[in-house]
Structures are given as C-alpha cells and as structure tokens.
Design an enzyme around this catalytic site. Sequence first.
Site, mmCIF file in Angstrom:
data_model
loop_
_atom_site.group_PDB
_atom_site.id
_atom_site.type_symbol
_atom_site.label_atom_id
_atom_site.label_comp_id
_atom_site.label_asym_id
_atom_site.label_seq_id
_atom_site.Cartn_x
_atom_site.Cartn_y
_atom_site.Cartn_z
ATOM 1 N N CYS A 222 0.865 -1.181 -0.139
ATOM 2 C CA CYS A 222 0.017 -0.103 -0.085
ATOM 3 C C CYS A 222 0.911 1.222 -0.065
ATOM 4 O O CYS A 222 2.131 1.524 0.803
ATOM 5 C CB CYS A 222 -0.803 0.104 1.346
ATOM 6 S SG CYS A 222 -2.094 1.456 1.323
ATOM 7 N N HIS B 46 -8.918 19.688 -2.382
ATOM 8 C CA HIS B 46 -8.278 19.837 -1.213
ATOM 9 C C HIS B 46 -9.035 18.535 -0.215
ATOM 10 O O HIS B 46 -9.549 19.118 0.799
ATOM 11 C CB HIS B 46 -8.684 21.280 -0.689
ATOM 12 C CG HIS B 46 -8.041 22.167 -1.439
ATOM 13 N ND1 HIS B 46 -7.923 23.605 -1.017
ATOM 14 C CD2 HIS B 46 -7.100 22.315 -2.179
ATOM 15 C CE1 HIS B 46 -7.269 24.174 -1.617
ATOM 16 N NE2 HIS B 46 -6.541 23.343 -2.435
ATOM 17 N N GLU C 153 -2.079 13.077 -13.404
ATOM 18 C CA GLU C 153 -1.722 13.114 -12.025
ATOM 19 C C GLU C 153 -0.352 13.633 -11.853
ATOM 20 O O GLU C 153 -0.176 14.402 -10.545
ATOM 21 C CB GLU C 153 -1.525 11.626 -11.787
ATOM 22 C CG GLU C 153 -1.312 11.269 -10.065
ATOM 23 C CD GLU C 153 -1.109 9.797 -10.074
ATOM 24 O OE1 GLU C 153 -2.233 8.962 -9.759
ATOM 25 O OE2 GLU C 153 -0.118 9.251 -10.443
HETATM 26 ZN ZN LIG Z 1 -0.335 9.144 -6.248
#
Ligand SMILES: [Zn+2]
Length: 167
Positions: A29, A73, A152
């Site tokens: 993770c 946010h 991203e």
């Molecule tokens: Zn990321």
Amino acid sequence: MESTFRVQVSKDYLVFASAHFITFKGHQCESLHGHNYRVGVAVEGTVDSECLFVLDFSILKQITRQLVDAIDHKVLLPTLNPKLSFREEGNRVAVDYFGKPTYVFPKTDCALIPIPNSTAEMLAQYLGTQVREELTRRGYSHLTSLELEVEENYGQSATYREALVPD
Ligand SMILES: [Zn+2]
C-alpha cells in the site's frame, strides 16, 4: 454524410489538489501523498443546426468544474476497495487496511468516492461517468463519445473513453 466534431476543455481551474494512496497487488500500500491533478474533458457529436456547436463550452466547463471542486483539497477515499474499510466515528473517518487501523481523517476533509482504487484511471472513469450523467440530465442526447483525462503529474495521465448512443 453527417460531420462529427470533437470539442475539448482543459482549463487552469479544472484542477484539484488532493491526497490519496493506492493499494497495490498483495499487501502493498502506498503511503499518503498528494498531487496537483488536472482534468481535461472532450465530447464528440454533430453540431447543432442553429448554433453550429457540438455543445456550448460553458456547459462543459461548468459541469466539470463542479465535480472537480467537490474533490479539491480532500483526501480521496475509494469506498469500493476490498482491502480497505471505512468507519465513521463522529466527525472523523477511520480507514483500516486489511483490518488494521491505518488513518483517521476529519470527515469534512474526505471525498468518499465509489471506486475500487484511487488510480488516475478510476478517477477518470468516475468523473467521466458523472459528466455524462449530468449531460444526460440536462438533455444533451446527441453526443457520440465522451473522454475524460486525469493528469496526476506533468506528462502522466489516464483517459477514460465512453462511446455514447445518440438519440
Ligand atoms: Zn499518487
């Protein structure tokens, strides 16, 4: 033969600065981190015979901006991830990873999103589906496809594409 056009919107306000973490194969993770995400949206279709546009740019911008602002946010939490579970404790959200308490966030800072992982792909699909549903609600039924891109990082993006059946 009918002509088809593609219109695209990618504005500096179609961005969201949010935190996330991805679960990998097995028991790996990511740790919590953030991105300055950028969204681009495109639709294809025939032009309106009177206005001669596929869709008013302002409609596409408004719909997309509303969706982006809702997760700006925030900590993006994928509620359909089978490795994670979420518990609401008063005004906080506790996140367990494989049953182990891992994070606690203020509820108002979380965006609980019904996706299986907060990858750029799943975020693009989620946002793309939401845009399409809103367009349908507003009666835009002439479109032939929709694409939504989530970047991203600079030069690193995923695009979701959906073919639509026009009326
Ligand atoms: Zn990321």
